[in-house]
Design a protein around this motif. Structure first.
Motif, PDB file in Angstrom:
ATOM      1  N   PRO A 211      -2.877  15.566 -16.669  1.00 45.16           N
ATOM      2  CA  PRO A 211      -1.806  14.810 -17.294  1.00 45.16           C
ATOM      3  C   PRO A 211      -0.560  14.646 -16.657  1.00 45.16           C
ATOM      4  CG  PRO A 211      -2.813  16.700 -18.816  1.00 45.16           C
ATOM      5  CD  PRO A 211      -3.437  16.734 -17.572  1.00 45.16           C
ATOM      6  N   ALA A 212      -0.225  15.784 -15.793  1.00 49.13           N
ATOM      7  CA  ALA A 212       0.969  15.874 -15.079  1.00 49.13           C
ATOM      8  C   ALA A 212       0.713  14.556 -13.938  1.00 49.13           C
ATOM      9  CB  ALA A 212       1.560  17.069 -14.560  1.00 49.13           C
ATOM     10  N   CYS A 213      -0.178  14.611 -13.409  1.00 46.28           N
ATOM     11  CA  CYS A 213      -0.621  13.566 -12.246  1.00 46.28           C
ATOM     12  C   CYS A 213      -0.486  12.079 -13.036  1.00 46.28           C
ATOM     13  CB  CYS A 213      -1.972  13.796 -11.658  1.00 46.28           C
ATOM     14  SG  CYS A 213      -1.992  15.246 -10.551  1.00 46.28           S
ATOM     15  N   GLN A 214      -0.964  11.913 -14.147  1.00 47.53           N
ATOM     16  CA  GLN A 214      -0.812  10.732 -14.858  1.00 47.53           C
ATOM     17  C   GLN A 214       0.228  10.226 -15.332  1.00 47.53           C
ATOM     18  OE1 GLN A 214      -3.959  12.012 -18.220  1.00 47.53           O
ATOM     19  NE2 GLN A 214      -4.266   9.883 -18.263  1.00 47.53           N
ATOM     20  N   ARG A 215       1.311  11.411 -15.349  1.00 46.99           N
ATOM     21  CA  ARG A 215       2.715  10.721 -15.666  1.00 46.99           C
ATOM     22  C   ARG A 215       3.461  10.438 -14.521  1.00 46.99           C
ATOM     23  NH1 ARG A 215       2.190  15.456 -19.195  1.00 46.99           N
ATOM     24  NH2 ARG A 215       3.124  16.766 -17.681  1.00 46.99           N
TER      25      ARG A 215
ATOM     26  N   ARG B 133       8.055   1.041  -8.793  1.00 47.67           N
ATOM     27  CA  ARG B 133       8.035   0.096  -7.846  1.00 47.67           C
ATOM     28  C   ARG B 133       7.752  -1.331  -8.497  1.00 47.67           C
ATOM     29  NH1 ARG B 133       5.767  -0.670  -2.384  1.00 47.67           N
ATOM     30  NH2 ARG B 133       5.086  -2.945  -2.171  1.00 47.67           N
ATOM     31  N   LEU B 134       7.242  -1.531  -9.447  1.00 48.97           N
ATOM     32  CA  LEU B 134       7.010  -2.875 -10.163  1.00 48.97           C
ATOM     33  C   LEU B 134       8.513  -3.324 -10.887  1.00 48.97           C
ATOM     34  CD1 LEU B 134       3.752  -2.318 -12.118  1.00 48.97           C
ATOM     35  CD2 LEU B 134       4.159  -3.952 -10.138  1.00 48.97           C
ATOM     36  N   GLY B 135       9.243  -2.230 -11.239  1.00 53.74           N
ATOM     37  CA  GLY B 135      10.597  -2.630 -11.787  1.00 53.74           C
ATOM     38  C   GLY B 135      11.522  -2.952 -10.853  1.00 53.74           C
ATOM     39  N   GLU B 136      11.326  -2.367  -9.512  1.00 51.84           N
ATOM     40  CA  GLU B 136      12.308  -2.948  -8.526  1.00 51.84           C
ATOM     41  C   GLU B 136      11.750  -4.389  -8.110  1.00 51.84           C
ATOM     42  OE1 GLU B 136      11.855   0.194  -5.595  1.00 51.84           O
ATOM     43  OE2 GLU B 136      13.209   1.637  -6.629  1.00 51.84           O
ATOM     44  N   VAL B 137      10.712  -4.538  -7.782  1.00 52.01           N
ATOM     45  CA  VAL B 137       9.909  -5.886  -7.434  1.00 52.01           C
ATOM     46  C   VAL B 137      10.563  -6.956  -8.300  1.00 52.01           C
ATOM     47  CG1 VAL B 137       7.950  -7.217  -6.991  1.00 52.01           C
ATOM     48  CG2 VAL B 137       8.010  -4.827  -6.112  1.00 52.01           C
ATOM     49  N   TYR B 138      10.469  -6.704  -9.456  1.00 52.99           N
ATOM     50  CA  TYR B 138      10.740  -7.748 -10.621  1.00 52.99           C
ATOM     51  C   TYR B 138      12.157  -7.754 -11.173  1.00 52.99           C
ATOM     52  CZ  TYR B 138       5.578  -8.338 -10.653  1.00 52.99           C
ATOM     53  OH  TYR B 138       4.260  -8.639 -10.176  1.00 52.99           O
ATOM     54  N   HIS B 139      12.767  -6.803 -10.753  1.00 57.61           N
ATOM     55  CA  HIS B 139      14.131  -6.614 -11.037  1.00 57.61           C
ATOM     56  C   HIS B 139      14.443  -6.550 -12.490  1.00 57.61           C
ATOM     57  CE1 HIS B 139      14.919  -7.594  -7.082  1.00 57.61           C
ATOM     58  NE2 HIS B 139      14.133  -9.189  -7.048  1.00 57.61           N
ATOM     59  N   ILE B 140      13.879  -5.549 -13.239  1.00 63.89           N
ATOM     60  CA  ILE B 140      13.897  -5.162 -14.723  1.00 63.89           C
ATOM     61  C   ILE B 140      13.822  -3.825 -14.579  1.00 63.89           C
ATOM     62  CG2 ILE B 140      13.380  -7.471 -15.563  1.00 63.89           C
ATOM     63  CD1 ILE B 140      10.600  -6.257 -15.800  1.00 63.89           C
TER      64      ILE B 140
ATOM     65  N   PHE C 174       4.282  10.825  -5.963  1.00 65.07           N
ATOM     66  CA  PHE C 174       5.088   9.863  -6.434  1.00 65.07           C
ATOM     67  C   PHE C 174       5.246   8.837  -5.209  1.00 65.07           C
ATOM     68  CE2 PHE C 174       9.019   7.869  -6.953  1.00 65.07           C
ATOM     69  CZ  PHE C 174       9.311   7.590  -8.563  1.00 65.07           C
ATOM     70  N   GLU C 175       5.895   9.351  -4.116  1.00 60.33           N
ATOM     71  CA  GLU C 175       6.122   8.446  -2.952  1.00 60.33           C
ATOM     72  C   GLU C 175       4.896   7.588  -2.546  1.00 60.33           C
ATOM     73  OE1 GLU C 175       8.994   7.799  -2.122  1.00 60.33           O
ATOM     74  OE2 GLU C 175       9.946   9.314  -3.523  1.00 60.33           O
ATOM     75  N   GLY C 176       3.793   8.453  -2.525  1.00 58.99           N
ATOM     76  CA  GLY C 176       2.761   7.405  -2.125  1.00 58.99           C
ATOM     77  C   GLY C 176       2.056   6.531  -3.045  1.00 58.99           C
ATOM     78  N   VAL C 177       2.285   6.980  -4.368  1.00 56.51           N
ATOM     79  CA  VAL C 177       1.806   5.715  -5.319  1.00 56.51           C
ATOM     80  C   VAL C 177       3.122   4.651  -5.171  1.00 56.51           C
ATOM     81  CG1 VAL C 177       1.677   5.473  -7.741  1.00 56.51           C
ATOM     82  CG2 VAL C 177       0.789   7.323  -6.855  1.00 56.51           C
ATOM     83  N   LYS C 178       4.416   4.855  -5.068  1.00 58.81           N
ATOM     84  CA  LYS C 178       5.363   4.050  -5.124  1.00 58.81           C
ATOM     85  C   LYS C 178       5.274   3.149  -3.838  1.00 58.81           C
ATOM     86  CE  LYS C 178      10.306   3.726  -5.426  1.00 58.81           C
ATOM     87  NZ  LYS C 178      10.747   3.144  -3.990  1.00 58.81           N
ATOM     88  N   ALA C 179       4.571   3.499  -2.842  1.00 57.27           N
ATOM     89  CA  ALA C 179       4.338   2.807  -1.573  1.00 57.27           C
ATOM     90  C   ALA C 179       3.499   1.811  -1.726  1.00 57.27           C
ATOM     91  CB  ALA C 179       4.460   3.529  -0.303  1.00 57.27           C
ATOM     92  N   LEU C 180       2.481   1.462  -2.929  1.00 58.55           N
ATOM     93  CA  LEU C 180       1.482   0.836  -2.904  1.00 58.55           C
ATOM     94  C   LEU C 180       1.749  -0.524  -3.588  1.00 58.55           C
ATOM     95  CD1 LEU C 180      -1.186   3.227  -4.155  1.00 58.55           C
ATOM     96  CD2 LEU C 180      -1.026   2.482  -2.095  1.00 58.55           C
ATOM     97  N   PRO C 181       1.020  -1.484  -3.074  1.00 59.08           N
ATOM     98  CA  PRO C 181       1.276  -2.988  -3.315  1.00 59.08           C
ATOM     99  C   PRO C 181       0.918  -3.370  -4.642  1.00 59.08           C
ATOM    100  CG  PRO C 181      -0.436  -2.891  -2.002  1.00 59.08           C
ATOM    101  CD  PRO C 181       0.066  -1.613  -2.166  1.00 59.08           C
ATOM    102  N   TRP C 182       1.502  -2.624  -5.759  1.00 59.59           N
ATOM    103  CA  TRP C 182       1.005  -2.961  -7.201  1.00 59.59           C
ATOM    104  C   TRP C 182       1.259  -4.524  -7.693  1.00 59.59           C
ATOM    105  CZ3 TRP C 182      -1.941   0.740  -8.875  1.00 59.59           C
ATOM    106  CH2 TRP C 182      -2.040   1.923  -8.485  1.00 59.59           C
ATOM    107  N   GLU C 183       2.500  -4.986  -7.071  1.00 60.59           N
ATOM    108  CA  GLU C 183       2.892  -6.495  -7.483  1.00 60.59           C
ATOM    109  C   GLU C 183       2.075  -7.315  -7.066  1.00 60.59           C
ATOM    110  OE1 GLU C 183       4.601  -5.386  -3.679  1.00 60.59           O
ATOM    111  OE2 GLU C 183       4.400  -4.427  -5.561  1.00 60.59           O
TER     112      GLU C 183
ATOM    113  N   ALA D 290       5.605   6.330 -11.083  1.00 58.50           N
ATOM    114  CA  ALA D 290       5.829   5.786  -9.603  1.00 58.50           C
ATOM    115  C   ALA D 290       5.355   4.260  -9.725  1.00 58.50           C
ATOM    116  CB  ALA D 290       5.090   6.447  -8.641  1.00 58.50           C
ATOM    117  N   ALA D 291       4.445   3.767 -10.414  1.00 59.44           N
ATOM    118  CA  ALA D 291       4.049   2.236 -10.262  1.00 59.44           C
ATOM    119  C   ALA D 291       5.060   1.495 -11.054  1.00 59.44           C
ATOM    120  CB  ALA D 291       2.642   2.353 -11.030  1.00 59.44           C
TER     121      ALA D 291
END
Length: 379
Positions: free
Chosen positions: A109-113, A122-129, A75-84, A118-119
């Motif tokens: 399936p658990a990894c997918q979830r 990250r995107l929600g925090e960047v876009y404030h939604i 989770f933390e590794g994926v969240k740290a990636l620059p998806w935005e 996590a992605a």
């Protein structure tokens, strides 16, 4: 965290050929690994590779690589990636089922979830939604976990690159276009010599040979997932299409595919028309056991029935033996590149290959049996 890079999966055995293709396209830091090739990320190269690669299966943008032996670390590794940098506020980002080998995290399936959550975080925090609409474009996330090391990718291609768009669906035992192109490139055919395929089936090998002879980009007639990405300059696509067209050759080529089955010949002709090379090659009905070209030299690249495609494996051996007799009567300037999974091919053909190269036709392990001309020349 490692820098962004491009990852190009290939059929096993084609990694070196694909690496050479990428180098000729201007790729930097090209590294061939088992089943894939890596190189530095460049937006223009991303577009060029999708349009022009002959032996790669798809072009993936690797966003990161990190250790993940537990779900919290994933989770933390994926969240740290620059998806935005690539996924806009309204972009759809489904997570494709990946694979996990020799790793603590076994549940796909658990990894997918976890990756999706996590992605999205990250995107929600960047876009404030709090809720992402996922309405526009497709930003397909892919992942792999090998020995507790996770790699996360965005798929820039969509349907695999071997789907050039010229072959009818539902053809029995097809040879993947990327493998056919790899066989032609391994024969060192570049359009100067007579080229023959006496077991042409639906025409894939001669069509790929024609595309190579003309230096025509195989992806010109299809679309790609990243064409709709807001993060990539739309002008790159038109610029690279124009560049590819400017690099095409226009000459006369001697390319002939033949098959004993008239339905296969008819289908091959239709596929050549769809590929835009019907004026570059010929197809005819002929028996490969009577194969006897009149030209003093040339190249034969072919994929005869293996036995898996015939009700009786012995029938394949009879075919190999008869074709071997025909081959031994040919002029000395001809070379042969023949793909087969039959473990006794050389014995039944009647001659040991000058060189063999292991390739995979899908999941089927094969050998490319190479018989050089009587001078020992490969080119």
């Amino acid at each position: 965290m490692e820098a962004l890079c491009l990852a190009v999966p290939t059929l096993f055995g084609l990694e070196g050929i694909c690496a050479e293709e990428l180098k000729r396209m201007g790729a930097q830091d090209v590294r061939a690994e088992n089943g894939r090739v890596l190189c530095e990320y460049d937006p223009a190269l991303l577009v060029r590779a999708n349009l022009c690669l002959r032996t790669g299966e798809r072009v993936l943008l690797r966003l990161g690589r990190f250790e993940a032996s537990a779900f919290d670390a994933l989770f933390e590794g994926v969240k740290a990636l620059p998806w935005e940098q690539f996924i806009p506020k309204d972009g759809a980002f489904p997570v494709q089922a990946g694979h996990s080998l020799n790793s603590a995290l076994q549940s796909i399936p658990a990894c997918q979830r976890i990756i999706k959550k996590a992605a999205a975080t990250r995107l929600g925090e960047v876009y404030h939604i709090q809720t992402l609409p996922e309405m526009e474009g497709l930003y397909q996330i892919r992942f792999s976990i090998m020995k507790d090391t996770a790699e996360l990718f965005l798929d820039t291609t969509g349907p695999s690159l071997h789907k050039r768009g010229y072959r009818a669906e539902g053809v029995a035992a097809p040879l993947r276009e990327t493998l056919a192109a790899g066989m032609v490139l391994l024969s060192h055919y570049r359009g100067k010599d007579p080229f023959r395929d006496p077991f042409c089936g639906s025409g894939t090998i001669p069509i790929e040979a024609a595309l190579i002879a003309k230096n025509r980009a195989p992806g010109l007639s299809r679309s790609f997932a990243a064409q709709r990405w807001k993060s990539l300059d739309k002008r790159l696509w038109s610029q690279e299409v124009d560049r590819a067209k400017d690099l095409e050759y226009h000459g006369d080529y001697d390319i002939l595919g033949s098959d004993i089955d008239p339905k296969a010949v008819s289908l091959a002709k239709a596929n050549a028309r769809k590929a835009g090379v019907a004026d570059t090659l010929r197809f005819e009905e002929a028996d490969a056991t009577q194969f006897a070209p009149s030209e003093p030299s040339g190249k034969v690249v072919t994929n005869p029935p293996y036995g898996e495609r015939l009700s009786d494996r012995g029938e394949a051996e009879k075919l190999y033996a008869a074709f071997g007799r025909a081959w031994r009567q040919m002029p000395p300037g001809w070379s042969l590149y023949l793909l087969s999974s039959h473990t006794e091919f050389e014995r039944t053909f009647g001659r040991t290959a000058d060189k063999k190269r292991k390739l995979y036709n899908g999941m089927l392990k094969c050998d490319l049996f190479q018989y050089f001309d009587k001078k020992g020349a490969r080119g």
